[in-house]
Design an enzyme around this catalytic site. Structure first.
Site, mmCIF file in Angstrom:
data_model
loop_
_atom_site.group_PDB
_atom_site.id
_atom_site.type_symbol
_atom_site.label_atom_id
_atom_site.label_comp_id
_atom_site.label_asym_id
_atom_site.label_seq_id
_atom_site.Cartn_x
_atom_site.Cartn_y
_atom_site.Cartn_z
ATOM 1 N N GLN A 1 -12.704 6.372 -3.508
ATOM 2 C CA GLN A 1 -11.292 6.534 -3.846
ATOM 3 C C GLN A 1 -11.064 8.014 -4.134
ATOM 4 O O GLN A 1 -11.401 8.511 -5.200
ATOM 5 C CB GLN A 1 -10.942 5.639 -5.030
ATOM 6 C CG GLN A 1 -11.270 4.173 -4.773
ATOM 7 C CD GLN A 1 -10.385 3.528 -3.714
ATOM 8 O OE1 GLN A 1 -9.168 3.477 -3.867
ATOM 9 N NE2 GLN A 1 -10.976 3.044 -2.626
ATOM 10 N N GLY B 1 -2.759 -1.343 -9.337
ATOM 11 C CA GLY B 1 -3.693 -1.096 -8.239
ATOM 12 C C GLY B 1 -3.469 0.257 -7.580
ATOM 13 O O GLY B 1 -2.444 0.914 -7.791
ATOM 14 N N HIS B 2 -4.430 0.638 -6.750
ATOM 15 C CA HIS B 2 -4.377 1.971 -6.138
ATOM 16 C C HIS B 2 -3.201 2.109 -5.163
ATOM 17 O O HIS B 2 -2.826 1.165 -4.500
ATOM 18 C CB HIS B 2 -5.695 2.332 -5.438
ATOM 19 C CG HIS B 2 -6.165 1.387 -4.408
ATOM 20 N ND1 HIS B 2 -7.290 1.633 -3.666
ATOM 21 C CD2 HIS B 2 -5.709 0.184 -3.999
ATOM 22 C CE1 HIS B 2 -7.482 0.641 -2.845
ATOM 23 N NE2 HIS B 2 -6.560 -0.247 -3.022
ATOM 24 N N ASN B 3 -2.651 3.318 -5.140
ATOM 25 C CA ASN B 3 -1.579 3.690 -4.229
ATOM 26 C C ASN B 3 -0.268 2.981 -4.502
ATOM 27 O O ASN B 3 0.653 3.035 -3.683
ATOM 28 C CB ASN B 3 -2.003 3.483 -2.756
ATOM 29 C CG ASN B 3 -3.168 4.371 -2.408
ATOM 30 O OD1 ASN B 3 -4.301 3.902 -2.252
ATOM 31 N ND2 ASN B 3 -2.933 5.654 -2.347
ATOM 32 N N SER C 1 -1.001 -0.632 -3.291
ATOM 33 C CA SER C 1 -0.013 -0.183 -2.319
ATOM 34 C C SER C 1 1.335 -0.868 -2.453
ATOM 35 O O SER C 1 2.134 -0.835 -1.519
ATOM 36 C CB SER C 1 -0.531 -0.346 -0.885
ATOM 37 O OG SER C 1 -1.711 0.403 -0.709
#
Lengths: 327, 327, 327
Positions: free
Chosen positions: B182, B223-225, B243
């Site tokens: 990441q 969560g990521h993004n 996302s």
């Protein structure tokens, strides 16, 4: 590190049938217990496991005494689950290495905090100004006890817990959120256990209160100004929104959620995965989760569910037509 | 530690009816306020509480001014909830003991991190290489701000929060999971609050972004993004998968869940316990949780629910038969 | 810090079409990639993004090779997602600054714990007596590894995780809860990732076991004596109650919940927000959440849902009447 069978009954009562000098090397479940190990049987439906176990000694209730004695050594007592709990405590007292220091040198205890001389504060934990930790309470590693928060006697706080983070309170101004400073604290009674990474928020004005004997599992969120009655237990991942008033002797299953500003009576049991969206005034067992199914089945049922109200209208219409045609 | 009533209106505006020299010793809810305490009334439906309160002074809106004045001292202002928020802030400024050190000696701030001279890093917190903490931002105790993560001005991060843990990204190879490193970070705007033990993951390639004024309660997973628009607020135990793109001025109730890779418009309000499994393009209020019920009732309804699609077929069949019989 | 395109294929294989001396400055998604950046395309349905991207070089599978070559530089490989994962690892190896110390000076590693010489223990983390950390395992900042817990090789534990908190076990005595000391530990295999603020409880008697290659996202609760089979992955906010036995190669979506004392076969996939309340013996995809809807629609459907069983009775009654009238 072993324990004589005779020493166990000397400490905890019950009747030992068998060799008091038998050395117990470990406590173990019936299925995996070895000949030098002590096990227990709670549920008489598992009598077959009793017959098959290799355990050196088994704790049983009166109803299973005969079956247990015919198999080998056993301790007979009124409540084998409770007795077993007491044995684990005895075991731990004997085998646990006490921490070298009451307050670990890596812990940060702010000026004006009070830690009872028999309490323990683990490594890398924080105790804020004005907080009070009662007798024999154990704060494990990496715990936060915020400013002015109070814990009673014999509490146990698992690693990562945060007691006294700010409650979530804001006023709205033109769509933006203006913080309401959280000026209350958290008051926790005696014999309370707080799980790993569980959060108990401080109150906005008055305190958040957790009464004696409450047990909170891991990753639980307790909102500000919540009041939890004595001996209530909550499983992991439960959330309790702000200002909820939860009775005594309640249980909440894993990931159960309690909405804010509502009341739950004593002796209410909420199933896992259920959202309590209204007050519950009568003791009982309450549930509300979508039953799991094969995804294809679920998709069909879920699609129909979204038309359920219309389906009821169609049934009503059929009933009317049927009534008309019968006339 | 007290505050003169007159000093409050001098600081915050509003009109004081009553004694400016009245010493306020505490802020308290109407129900429990004592004669030296200041309270407030937001909801005119609680007028009865106003009549009964023993509070020394009450903050009210114009509609309640008369009732409040006839009762005793009061401060009249346009928005008593907002005014009360400002009073809590004033109270805290006056009574809060400032930390002795800007960066607590037990905190670990890696080389190459930037902490603004007016920011505070609490005890036992970690700030990674390349991270940037803006002006007046407060990092409480036991917080992690990972490598290269950026927080704006006037943020508040509660204890136990983890900003910049790895996003959950893997490629699959013969059933095993191969880590996707990441490489992004987390970018947080101004005036953001992050709750206790809440996690905001770093992006896979680009950054995870949280805009100005967002408020996240405890035990939230971002969560990521993910991109969260300004002034959106989320209650405890919410999860946002990777996302997701969430609009501005949204609210998500406790334990609401947002699936990954979807978009939510501005001004969307998601009820507690609801799973957002598809994008929401229109502002509004959305809900999806199983209503809680007595367990026996739930069992009957849940069992039928699993046959709901078939029930619809049966209704359809009845409709056909009825139509035939009417012809 | 850049990477030559030629060096990538030299390390990882695949075929480069284009300039091997092209300097890659960053990895980026197709939509935002700049001319000096490397991107990748997994899903052939996103071919339009390939046509539009400004990326200097794109990783693609054989099916997209022609389209990619006609656009510009590309790397063609069998599995672009996996290849991309490997590139992120290569990138991180080149750019990551290794920690100065294997065990950060602020970490607390108790006497009798074993940390492999190639393992890393981050700042402010705690490793208890008798714990064992395998080769190349990385414990990030502010992690707790409890007494006697074992991690294999190449594991990664994110910040705030608690491995080896007490399982939630009590016997009941007159309504009060008597602690069952948790005498087991946690055994974690190789190549396991544990997310931020995730908790894995120690077993009551036997150990909690997590097999090789398991990936747990953030804020997950793993109850005591759970057994998780190899290469199973769980998304954020999942809860697994005690003594669950979960197979290999399973996935659990975000906030999925697994009740205690049940078994889940290998290759079972549980959707987000679904509560597994019974054992699942067949591989497959299982779901159970209430579909989200406009709140008004939900209210009507939810109200009807509470009468669903009665609705079925009404349909049955109609069917009987219909059958009678047809005779």
């Amino acid at each position: 590190m072993t324990l004589r069978a005779g020493a166990i009954v000397q400490s905890l009562g019950g009747e030992l049938f068998g060799d008091p000098d038998r050395q117990i090397t470990r406590l173990a479940p019936l299925e995996t217990a070895q000949p030098t190990e002590l096990s227990y049987l709670v549920n008489p439906r598992l009598a077959q496991q009793l017959a098959n176990t290799q355990a050196g000694c088994v704790i049983v209730g009166p109803a299973m005494a005969e079956a247990a004695r015919s198999r080998g050594d056993c301790i007979v007592c009124d409540d084998p689950h409770l007795y077993f709990a007491r044995v684990t405590q005895l075991w731990r007292r004997l085998h646990h290495v006490a921490p070298r220091s009451r307050i670990h040198p890596s812990a940060v205890v702010e000026e004006g905090a009070f830690v009872h001389p028999t309490a323990v504060v683990g490594a890398l934990s924080f105790v804020g100004r004005g907080a009070r930790i009662g007798a024999d309470t154990v704060i494990k590693e990496r715990v936060t006890i915020g400013e002015d928060c109070v814990l009673g006697a014999r509490c146990l706080v698992q690693s990562g817990a945060v007691i006294g983070g700010d409650g979530f309170g804001f006023a709205s101004q033109d769509g933006a959120w203006i913080k309401i400073e959280q000026l209350g604290a958290v008051r926790i009674g005696d014999d309370v256990e707080i799980g790993a990474n569980t959060c108990v928020d401080r109150g906005a004005l008055d305190d958040t209160v957790i009464e004696d004997g409450v047990k909170l599992d891991n990753l639980i969120q307790i909102g500000h100004n919540t009041h939890i009655g004595k001996h209530t237990a909550m499983a992991g991942c439960v959330g309790v929104a702000g200002s909820a008033r939860i009775g005594a002797y309640c249980t909440v299953g894993g990931a159960g959620m309690i909405a804010g500003h509502l009341s739950i009576a004593d002796h209410v049991h909420v199933s896992a995965g259920s959202l309590v969206s209204r007050s519950i005034t009568k003791p009982g067992h309450y549930t509300g989760f979508f039953p799991i199914d094969d995804n294809g089945e679920w998709e069909k049922n879920a699609a129909t569910l979204r038309q359920l109200h219309r389906l009821r209208e169609r049934v009503r219409q059929l009933e009317r037509l049927m009534a008309d045609s019968e006339e």
